[in-house]
Design an enzyme around this catalytic site. Structure first.
Site, PDB file in Angstrom:
ATOM      1  N   GLY A  80       0.820  -1.202   0.000  1.00  0.00           N
ATOM      2  CA  GLY A  80       0.000   0.000   0.000  1.00  0.00           C
ATOM      3  C   GLY A  80       0.856   1.255   0.000  1.00  0.00           C
ATOM      4  N   GLY A 116       4.760   1.177  -0.173  1.00  0.00           N
ATOM      5  CA  GLY A 116       5.495   0.765  -1.350  1.00  0.00           C
ATOM      6  C   GLY A 116       5.396  -0.712  -1.623  1.00  0.00           C
ATOM      7  N   GLY A 149      -3.070  -2.977  -6.902  1.00  0.00           N
ATOM      8  CA  GLY A 149      -2.157  -4.115  -6.878  1.00  0.00           C
ATOM      9  C   GLY A 149      -2.017  -4.770  -8.239  1.00  0.00           C
ATOM     10  N   ASP A 150      -3.123  -4.844  -8.987  1.00  0.00           N
ATOM     11  CA  ASP A 150      -3.073  -5.407 -10.334  1.00  0.00           C
ATOM     12  C   ASP A 150      -2.181  -4.550 -11.235  1.00  0.00           C
ATOM     13  OD1 ASP A 150      -5.045  -7.038  -9.238  1.00  0.00           O
ATOM     14  OD2 ASP A 150      -6.656  -5.787 -10.048  1.00  0.00           O
TER      15      ASP A 150
END
Length: 327
Positions: free
Chosen positions: A230, A233, A259-260
């Site tokens: 998040g 990093g 995240g993707d």
């Protein structure tokens, strides 16, 4: 080419609020948008937006309205016929970037459905550089379905098989790591803790604690681990070392798909021959850019921040065995 598999695609509805969500009350929304989503589709959208070849494999009913949203993305797709409506996921995001997400289960699979999807993935991956197995498994698919796909692809193409990245969680991730030996996994810190079955060591920096746990997996069970944190990093662990990168200043609008996008950014750099540090930087830049966009929009190269992304190499250390869980 980067091929993705999404067994459980979703029509992502994002509702924007001008203030925090008040549970149990009536609130006016600032607006809403709909995007064709699902983790593998999100990865493919980012790759396509960077003008790199990609192909998204997914199940879809010919009469499903999701087909319209998918067509609007412009990404190449290999559709596997499947009865049942695509699920709808609802995300509520406020001005501070806090998101509340409700995910529906999706249409169920039979053994015949699973076999057809596996065959489609095998055919799609001929000559591909990477196969991304991403997202939750659709109802009816066994926990080790990704292992079945990995074995089928490697059996079909042998030394020419693509490298395989897995981005999922829970039993599906555990099965893939236990039996599939993927070339890359992309958990967040909480998913990594669940996979390892032990807590983070809170007496050291978060990045060091994450790297120590991931080092138990790399390279014995996975080729590399990209662990997203998040706002803190991400950490990259390979058989050649571990690195931690921190993101540029970002005004967060929605974390859905961040995240993707990190995974897509990493793969874009990897397929371009970048060194590990630059792969990590690219992943962080793309994840941060996605978080700054509303809904499930794929960041383009023009959306990437020009701010600095510091990357430091982490020292090798003994793996901690105790500690507290990071919320």
């Amino acid at each position: 080419m980067i091929v993705t598999l999404t067994t459980n695609p979703s029509l992502d509805r994002t509702i924007a609020l001008g203030e925090p969500l008040r549970v149990g009350e009536v609130q006016a929304a600032l607006g809403a948008r709909e995007d064709a989503g699902g983790k593998g589709i999100n990865v493919a959208r980012v790759v396509a937006a960077a003008s790199r070849p990609t192909l998204a494999v997914l199940p879809l009913d010919a009469a499903d309205p999701f087909a319209v949203a998918l067509a609007a993305t412009g990404i190449p797709a290999r559709i596997v016929p499947h009865d049942g409506a695509t699920r709808a996921n609802v995300t509520i995001a406020d001005e501070a970037g806090t998101t509340t997400k409700l995910n529906l289960p999706g249409a169920a699979f039979t053994e015949a459905d699973a076999a057809a999807l596996t065959a489609a993935v095998v055919a799609a991956t001929q000559g591909a550089s990477w196969l991304v197995l991403a997202g939750s498994l659709a109802p009816g698919l066994p926990d080790d379905y990704y292992v079945t796909v990995i074995e089928a692809v490697r059996s079909a193409w042998g030394a020419a098989a693509p490298r395989i990245a897995v981005d999922t969680s829970g039993p599906a991730l555990a099965a893939a790591v236990a039996s599939g030996h993927p070339d890359l996994v992309k958990p967040n810190d909480e998913e990594l803790v669940e996979l390892a079955g032990r807590d983070l060591d809170t007496t050291v920096a978060l990045a060091d604690a994450v790297a120590a746990i991931a080092a138990d997996l790399v390279p014995a069970r996975v080729g590399a681990a990209l662990v997203t944190l998040g706002g803190d990093g991400a950490v990259l662990v390979t058989d050649g070392g571990s690195w931690h990168g921190t993101p540029p200043p970002t005004r967060v609008r929605s974390t859905v798909g961040a995240g993707d996008s990190s995974l897509a950014g990493y793969l874009l750099a990897e397929t371009a021959g970048a060194a590990p540090e630059e792969r990590l930087r690219s992943g962080i830049r793309y994840g941060s850019a996605a978080a700054a966009l509303p809904g499930t929009q794929p960041p383009t190269p023009n959306d990437l921040s020009t701010g600095e992304v510091p990357v430091r190499r982490l020292l090798q250390q003994d793996n901690p065995t105790t500690g507290g869980h990071r919320d």
